[in-house]
Design an enzyme around this catalytic site. Structure first.
Site, PDB file in Angstrom:
ATOM      1  N   TRP A  62      34.774  44.817  35.958  1.00  0.00           N
ATOM      2  CA  TRP A  62      34.989  44.282  37.313  1.00  0.00           C
ATOM      3  C   TRP A  62      35.337  42.782  37.253  1.00  0.00           C
ATOM      4  O   TRP A  62      36.127  42.284  38.037  1.00  0.00           O
ATOM      5  CB  TRP A  62      33.710  44.541  38.114  1.00  0.00           C
ATOM      6  N   SER A  72      27.759  34.934  37.045  1.00  0.00           N
ATOM      7  CA  SER A  72      28.383  35.686  38.124  1.00  0.00           C
ATOM      8  C   SER A  72      28.774  34.791  39.294  1.00  0.00           C
ATOM      9  O   SER A  72      29.437  33.785  39.081  1.00  0.00           O
ATOM     10  CB  SER A  72      27.409  36.789  38.533  1.00  0.00           C
ATOM     11  N   HIS A 100      27.193  43.412  32.781  1.00  0.00           N
ATOM     12  CA  HIS A 100      27.179  42.186  33.578  1.00  0.00           C
ATOM     13  C   HIS A 100      25.747  41.628  33.623  1.00  0.00           C
ATOM     14  O   HIS A 100      24.873  42.215  34.277  1.00  0.00           O
ATOM     15  CB  HIS A 100      27.641  42.600  34.985  1.00  0.00           C
ATOM     16  N   LYS A 151      30.699  31.008  39.246  1.00  0.00           N
ATOM     17  CA  LYS A 151      31.801  30.455  40.038  1.00  0.00           C
ATOM     18  C   LYS A 151      31.363  29.077  40.555  1.00  0.00           C
ATOM     19  O   LYS A 151      32.103  28.097  40.505  1.00  0.00           O
ATOM     20  CB  LYS A 151      32.140  31.373  41.222  1.00  0.00           C
TER      21      LYS A 151
HETATM   22  C1  GCU Z   1      29.806  41.165  42.893  1.00  0.00           C
HETATM   23  C2  GCU Z   1      31.081  40.389  43.128  1.00  0.00           C
HETATM   24  C3  GCU Z   1      31.393  39.472  41.953  1.00  0.00           C
HETATM   25  C4  GCU Z   1      30.202  38.610  41.631  1.00  0.00           C
HETATM   26  C5  GCU Z   1      28.983  39.478  41.432  1.00  0.00           C
HETATM   27  C6  GCU Z   1      27.674  38.712  41.246  1.00  0.00           C
HETATM   28  O1  GCU Z   1      29.984  42.095  41.879  1.00  0.00           O
HETATM   29  O2  GCU Z   1      32.097  41.305  43.378  1.00  0.00           O
HETATM   30  O3  GCU Z   1      32.504  38.655  42.243  1.00  0.00           O
HETATM   31  O4  GCU Z   1      30.456  37.813  40.504  1.00  0.00           O
HETATM   32  O5  GCU Z   1      28.773  40.281  42.582  1.00  0.00           O
HETATM   33  O6  GCU Z   1      27.545  37.578  41.651  1.00  0.00           O
HETATM   34  O7  GCU Z   1      26.740  39.337  40.727  1.00  0.00           O
END
Ligand code: GCU
Length: 428
Positions: A357, A266, A408, A270
């Protein structure tokens, strides 16, 4: 670069009134409504010259793309070197019932010893010699990755501080192993890999307005309290922390410094991609459900958008990135180029089917569209413009992708594929 002829429909966002509140756009989840987009060219320089070989790529085009990600997306990582001090806090050669050697090291940044992060490292005992290692940040403190009573409990204040296992902002004994489902430590060790992790809040708290509480302070000019518009945000800081963990790992005798795989889930996916793009010591880079601002093509307006991420997490990217709210097409780069920055080193991207998402298809497409750069190196990227089916992982020697069932998260299924891929990359 190819124009993708997807259906153009303008009604991307629902306009249902929200009882007088400012309308919040609903995410787009209908594939048929994804507007057409054109990706920025991978192999044409800003001056319009075609890039035909590795030299032109590395000297010219790659440098242009790296500069754009630095100045417009994640913000510039400070170039200044910080003195590191490694302080071993504990070693147990018989951890986990004798299966592993567990080391815990405090990594101090700078002379003052004011700021530090704590690295937890497990190395398998049944194999000799330096081993390949997975390195990833964790969300909730090192002690949450396994119930092992020897893991030192994080003493940092956390944003999960009211969850079970925490009290008044701090972790308690009850937090041990809370996130163990995300870290299959025994399976990793049994396959001959080591595992290194650091709590991401040790590097930079995940909250807006806290740049005076993390590693940013080490680089601020006198009187500076927040990064300038083109300077790094929190993701940049977490990526920097991964490289500092790497500074430790490369001198650790039990670790093979040429076989460190950086991974993240998540927002930390990144950070792993950005770390991998900037630091070529990472041999393999793995993005788990990293989504918008990670592996997903941002011009594909499916799921999260730049505006949505900047609104909720204004501290993640640099100030300049706000200019691209609802103006994805103006962004000089897209995320296939982030993956291309990592080439020729292998990249694995994973999605989860219920994680709309994060845009699973957009995550696959970034990897696919980075292909031409892997090809420049004579390597074989993924060839299929369509993502594979559910739980049908696809690998070559440089690219891997799978779409997991479920939500997720990062689970054993994901890890097993990462290990299969790493086995292949390292010829194990
Ligand atoms: C949120 C956010 C995402 C991210 C995620 C996470 O959902 O919008 O961009 O990847 O958190 O880090 O769990």
């Amino acid at each position: 670069m190819k124009t993708l002829n997807l259906l153009v429909v303008c009604t991307m966002f629902s306009t249902a009134p929200l009882f007088g509140q400012r309308q919040k756009p609903e995410p787009l989840y209908d594939e048929a409504q994804v507007p057409a987009y054109t990706l920025p060219a991978l192999l044409i320089t800003e001056k319009g010259k075609a890039v035909k070989d590795v030299t032109q790529w590395e000297n010219k085009r790659r440098a242009e793309i790296l500069k754009s990600f630095s100045e417009q997306v994640y913000g510039k990582t400070p170039g200044k070197k910080v003195l590191l001090n490694f302080e071993q806090q504990s070693v147990d050669e018989q951890a986990l019932g004798g299966k592993a050697t567990r080391k815990q090291v405090r990594i101090f940044f700078g002379k003052e010893k004011s700021r530090h992060m704590d690295l937890l490292l497990y190395l398998p005992n049944h194999v000799t010699g330096p081993v390949p290692v997975f390195l990833g940040l964790n969300f909730t403190g090192n002690q949450t990755i396994h119930a092992d009573p020897g893991i030192l409990i994080s003493t940092r204040q956390t944003r999960y501080g009211n969850d079970p296992g925490y009290r008044d902002g701090y972790a308690t004994e009850a937090s041990r192993g809370l996130r163990a489902r995300r870290w299959p430590v025994e399976e990793i060790l049994s396959r001959g890999y080591g595992l290194a992790t650091v709590y991401y809040g040790d590097i930079q708290p995940d909250q807006p307005g806290t740049f005076n509480q993390g590693v940013h302070q080490l680089f601020f000019k006198r009187g500076q309290e927040a990064p300038a518009e083109d300077e790094w945000g929190a993701i940049g800081a977490w990526a920097w922390g991964l490289s500092r963990a790497m500074d430790y790992l490369v001198q650790e005798p039990g670790v093979n410094p040429r076989q460190v795989c950086v991974l993240g889930h998540s927002r930390l996916g990144k950070a792993a991609l950005w770390a991998g793009a900037q630091d070529s010591r990472f041999a393999v880079v793995i993005s788990n459900n990293s989504g918008e601002g990670g592996a997903a093509i941002t011009r594909r307006k499916f799921g999260e958008t730049i505006q949505a991420i900047n609104d909720r997490f204004p501290h993640w990217f640099c100030g300049n990135y706000k200019q691209y709210n609802n103006r994805e097409d103006q962004l000089p780069v897209d995320y296939h180029q982030l993956i291309a920055l990592i080439a020729p080193r292998p990249v694995y991207v994973a999605s989860a089917v219920e994680d709309r998402w994060a845009d699973p298809k957009g995550e696959y497409l970034s990897l696919y569209h980075a292909g031409p750069v892997f090809r420049l190196y004579g390597l074989r990227p993924l060839e299929d413009p369509e993502p594979p089916g559910l739980e049908r992982p696809v690998y070559t020697e440089v690219n891997g992708y799978h779409l997991r069932n479920g939500k997720h998260d990062i689970l054993l299924y994901d890890w097993s594929n990462y290990m299969d891929f790493a086995d292949r990359v390292f010829g194990r």
